[in-house]
Write an enzyme that holds these catalytic residues in place. Structure first.
Site, PDB file in Angstrom:
ATOM      1  N   GLU A 260      48.133 -13.025   3.697  1.00  0.00           N
ATOM      2  CA  GLU A 260      48.580 -11.873   4.470  1.00  0.00           C
ATOM      3  C   GLU A 260      47.438 -10.884   4.726  1.00  0.00           C
ATOM      4  OE1 GLU A 260      51.499 -11.221   6.012  1.00  0.00           O
ATOM      5  OE2 GLU A 260      50.545  -9.383   6.705  1.00  0.00           O
ATOM      6  N   THR A 309      52.510 -11.294  11.912  1.00  0.00           N
ATOM      7  CA  THR A 309      52.661 -12.504  11.088  1.00  0.00           C
ATOM      8  C   THR A 309      53.335 -13.623  11.880  1.00  0.00           C
ATOM      9  OG1 THR A 309      52.814 -11.346   8.996  1.00  0.00           O
ATOM     10  CG2 THR A 309      53.828 -13.498   9.081  1.00  0.00           C
ATOM     11  N   HIS A 426      49.772  -6.708   1.950  1.00  0.00           N
ATOM     12  CA  HIS A 426      50.323  -6.153   3.196  1.00  0.00           C
ATOM     13  C   HIS A 426      50.241  -4.640   3.100  1.00  0.00           C
ATOM     14  CE1 HIS A 426      53.204  -5.113   6.335  1.00  0.00           C
ATOM     15  NE2 HIS A 426      53.244  -6.376   6.710  1.00  0.00           N
ATOM     16  N   ASP A 486      46.320 -14.153   8.583  1.00  0.00           N
ATOM     17  CA  ASP A 486      47.189 -14.102   9.764  1.00  0.00           C
ATOM     18  C   ASP A 486      46.712 -13.102  10.817  1.00  0.00           C
ATOM     19  OD1 ASP A 486      47.927 -11.972   8.091  1.00  0.00           O
ATOM     20  OD2 ASP A 486      50.069 -12.127   8.546  1.00  0.00           O
ATOM     21  N   HIS A 487      46.134 -11.978  10.358  1.00  0.00           N
ATOM     22  CA  HIS A 487      45.676 -10.942  11.295  1.00  0.00           C
ATOM     23  C   HIS A 487      44.935  -9.882  10.505  1.00  0.00           C
ATOM     24  CE1 HIS A 487      49.035  -8.698   9.653  1.00  0.00           C
ATOM     25  NE2 HIS A 487      49.815  -9.706   9.952  1.00  0.00           N
TER      26      HIS A 487
HETATM   27  C1  GP9 Z   1      57.301 -10.116   6.265  1.00  0.00           C
HETATM   28  C2  GP9 Z   1      55.893 -10.434   6.518  1.00  0.00           C
HETATM   29  C3  GP9 Z   1      55.160  -9.306   7.209  1.00  0.00           C
HETATM   30  O1  GP9 Z   1      58.160 -11.130   5.975  1.00  0.00           O
HETATM   31  O2  GP9 Z   1      55.669 -11.684   7.003  1.00  0.00           O
HETATM   32  O3  GP9 Z   1      54.978  -9.415   8.572  1.00  0.00           O
HETATM   33  P1  GP9 Z   1      53.890  -8.509   9.333  1.00  0.00           P
HETATM   34  O4  GP9 Z   1      54.310  -7.081   9.172  1.00  0.00           O
HETATM   35  O5  GP9 Z   1      52.557  -8.741   8.703  1.00  0.00           O
HETATM   36  O6  GP9 Z   1      53.922  -8.972  10.717  1.00  0.00           O
HETATM   37 MN    MN Z   2      51.199 -10.348   8.442  1.00  0.00          MN
END
Ligand code: GP9
Ligand code: MN
Length: 711
Positions: A260, A309, A426, A486-487
């Protein structure tokens, strides 16, 4: 005052109208308290929840105020009241089974839901359900027996209009508060839970209706001819596999580890504490990065937009982009036809597939989208022991997440295709507490940046523990393990503050630098393989699927994928960002400005030749993005047959009883079962999982500061 006088206001139209609003509000509160589980994180969210049914109830019931004649006016109000009650009640019952709200699509396929529920529908009723209906029954009775009298005098049109206006004003206030607590709520539509939590059930349903209508329109206009054009484009961009690597990991289990918000600059990063002592942020992931069993990419970019995500998942699973607005998962994920990795691998190689994620299954509409992607199992938060202490707003912390996942993983038939979505790293990055604290904070003025490194360190340890388990259980040697970011975790708005930690100057930090930090890790770890290296090919998330499929020995020529195998000699090094900007090994085009990668300087007067080149790149990028949009918005894959894949029927998938299903399959297969559990003589491997807190791993440090003794 006599009893009659005391209640006489009910006999006025406006009085009756007010009574309905109050009752409806109470029933909403009933649903919020007893049926829906909308995790509330602060006082503002509580407040928003309390006010959110008011605006729409007022708006809808005010329609009855415009009707002048007595009976029709009361009937109008009661019919609207009945519909609202039905909507609320159905959602309450539906939520008890699915932990989700009813979408327009679900309503259209209501028969399916009902037959899916079967006898169990009755079991979903509760004694207190009478509270949802008793008022309606009593009101009808009271009107019929004239205990409540219908008022002859119509409400003045101006007054009716005043109520409608008031409802709009309240709704605007509600929306303003919602957006201030959760920016971009309407444009990104994270989850149905969020919409209900912030705007209430009526507004959610209306919003969902508008979205459904829009997508249905575009979809209806698309045709098989559009698909032919797309197929032509894809054929022209096909990059053949590299013979050296094709099939290198054939038949292995695939384990994706979703890191993440992890940016590439964290790789090999050492954070200085207040004493100037350096602390390696991700020692384990770094060891994989440098391993000769890993293909590590140093110029790999994320390509997500508002779907964050979920966009990265769209890219990895399909080799298609997310949408330019909102999230594909929430808008189209539950509707479209896909030819995604789990489906391809199931139909061509016999893989079993599963996603593991410690957040609610409705977030990003995963519970629906995964069915369309062909995932056999989705283990969401309901499969984990999630407590206040071991989780935060986005779900279970990474260490317990991986640990608790293995009791399901060990029952999956091999080969499997799995994805573990870690989440601790996150925003806001401040969720570690107790024994998990101790990793130093960075020393900038921005708290978000300061704590980013400690959650990344926590994630690193969690991944390390999981790898140890994979080795202990014997899964490791027979798997291909892919880690990806992911980003970004630090947004562009914070990057000037980040600059000092990257050895840059905040004053000279530019959009060029913003573009460069969109790199994310992408590492393909193949235990036993020794040809691994750090590869500097430029690429993005859209390229991951063909890369993986070729490593697994799967021919991709007939699939509609927009990326190119990163290991292919034909791979074109042009990386599109979702908004049309791009990077190449030599140039960066970001925010509409062209930069030279060598100097980081803007190119204001490009040569004719360069101008031509950049224009061609711009066109190529916009073609790639437009093709993706065409496929997704038109749902074009429903017309595509050349892949030879059988269409998925999402109704065949149900993530409510995964455990029963995996164990049943295991039993039925008997000696033929290939699950880890079966291979270990039907004993669990969960005791092979070791986990330690930060404090246990670094016993000499105190929780408030770190000492020089840290390695
Ligand atoms: C929540 C997680 C977060 O289930 O995958 O998503 P994001 O805020 O990073 O898009
Ligand atoms: Mn994410």
């Amino acid at each position: 005052m006599t009893k009659k006088n005391y209640f006489s206001w009910v006999n006025k139209r406006l009085g009756f109208f007010t009574l309905l609003i109050v009752l409806m509000w109470l029933k909403n509160m009933l649903a919020y308290t007893l049926d829906f589980h909308l995790s509330l994180e602060n006082a503002l969210q509580h407040f928003i929840l309390i006010i959110n049914p008011i605006a729409t109830t007022l708006l809808l019931l005010s329609v009855g105020l415009y009707v002048r004649r007595k009976k029709p006016a009361y009937i109008t109000m009661m019919v609207i009241y009945f519909i609202m009650t039905t909507l609320l009640f159905s959602n309450a019952v539906y939520y008890r089974e699915f932990t989700d709200f009813i979408t327009i699509n679900t309503m259209l396929g209501a028969g399916k839901v009902a037959s899916g529920l079967g006898e169990s529908a009755i079991k979903l009723f509760r004694p207190y359900d009478i509270l949802y209906w008793i008022d309606f029954i009593l009101l009808v009775f009271a009107l019929a027996t004239k205990r409540i009298k219908m008022d002859e005098t119509p409400v003045r049109a101006r007054m009716a209009f005043a109520f409608t206006t008031l409802s709009v004003m309240i709704f605007s206030g509600n929306l303003f508060l919602a957006e201030s607590d959760r920016p971009e709520l309407l444009t990104r539509t994270f989850s149905r839970d969020y919409l209900v939590k912030y705007l209430g059930i009526n507004a959610f349903t209306a919003y969902d209706g508008v979205q459904t209508y829009k997508t249905t329109q575009v979809r209806a206009q698309a045709s098989a001819t559009d698909m032919d054009e797309v197929a032509e484009y894809v054929k022209g961009h096909y990059a053949k596999p590299n013979d050296q690597y094709f099939g290198l990991a054939k038949g292995r289990n695939v384990i994706y580890i979703h890191l993440e918000s992890t940016q590439q600059f964290l790789i090999d990063y050492k954070l200085k504490d207040e004493n100037g002592v350096e602390h390696e942020v991700m020692p384990f992931i770094n060891s994989l990065y440098h391993s000769n069993s890993t293909f590590s990419f140093s110029n790999f970019f994320h390509q997500v937009k508002a779907g964050k995500t979920s966009d990265s998942e769209t890219l990895f699973e399909n080799s298609l982009f997310g949408l330019n607005q909102g999230a594909l998962f929430t808008q189209l994920g539950g509707k479209n036809t896909f030819e995604a990795a789990p489906n391809i691998l199931k139909q061509t190689q016999g893989y079993t597939s599963a996603v593991f994620h410690g957040n609610s299954g409705t977030f990003w509409n995963r519970n629906e989208t995964y069915k369309h992607l062909g995932y056999d199992y989705f283990f969401d938060a309901s499969y984990y022991n999630v407590t206040e202490d071991n989780s935060f707003q986005y779900g279970l912390n990474d260490k317990p997440f991986f640990q608790q996942s293995v009791k399901y993983l060990e029952h999956l038939q091999q080969p499997f295709y799995t994805k573990f979505i870690a989440v601790s790293n996150h925003y806001p990055y401040s969720q570690l507490s107790g024994d998990e604290t101790g990793f130093p904070l960075a020393q900038t003025k921005d708290e978000t940046i300061n704590s980013y490194f400690s959650t990344a360190n926590y994630m690193d340890t969690a991944v390390h523990e999981f790898f140890d388990y994979l080795k202990q259980s014997g899964l490791y040697d027979n798997s291909i393990i892919i880690l990806y970011g992911d980003h970004y975790g630090i947004s562009n708005a914070r990057n000037k503050e980040l600059a000092q930690l990257l050895g840059k100057d905040r004053d000279t930090w530019s959009n060029f630098d913003n573009a460069q930090v969109q790199r994310v890790p992408y590492m393909i770890h193949i235990p036993g393989m020794t040809q691994g290296k750090i590869i500097d090919t430029y690429g993005g998330q859209v390229d991951a699927l063909p890369t993986l499929l070729h490593l697994l020995g799967v021919d991709t020529q007939n699939y509609i994928q927009l990326g190119q195998d990163l290991l292919s000699p034909d791979h074109k090094q042009l990386v599109a960002f979702r908004d049309g900007d791009f990077v190449t090994p030599n140039y960066t085009y970001y925010g509409g400005v062209l930069y030279d990668n060598k100097t980081g300087e803007e190119i204001t007067e490009p040569s004719e030749e360069l101008k031509k080149q950049i224009d061609a790149d711009k066109d190529a990028v916009s073609d790639q993005l437009a093709t993706s949009d065409k496929i997704n918005n038109g749902d074009l894959l429903r017309f595509y047959t050349k892949s030879g894949l059988k269409a998925i029927n999402p109704d065949d998938y149900n993530y409510l009883k995964n455990t029963d299903r995996i164990e049943k399959i295991e039993k039925e297969l008997g000696d033929k079962s290939t699950s880890v559990y079966s291979k270990h003589n039907h004993t669990s491997t969960t005791d092979k999982y070791q986990t330690k807190s930060y404090q246990e791993l670094h016993p000499k440090e105190t929780s408030s500061s770190s000492s020089n003794e840290n390695k």
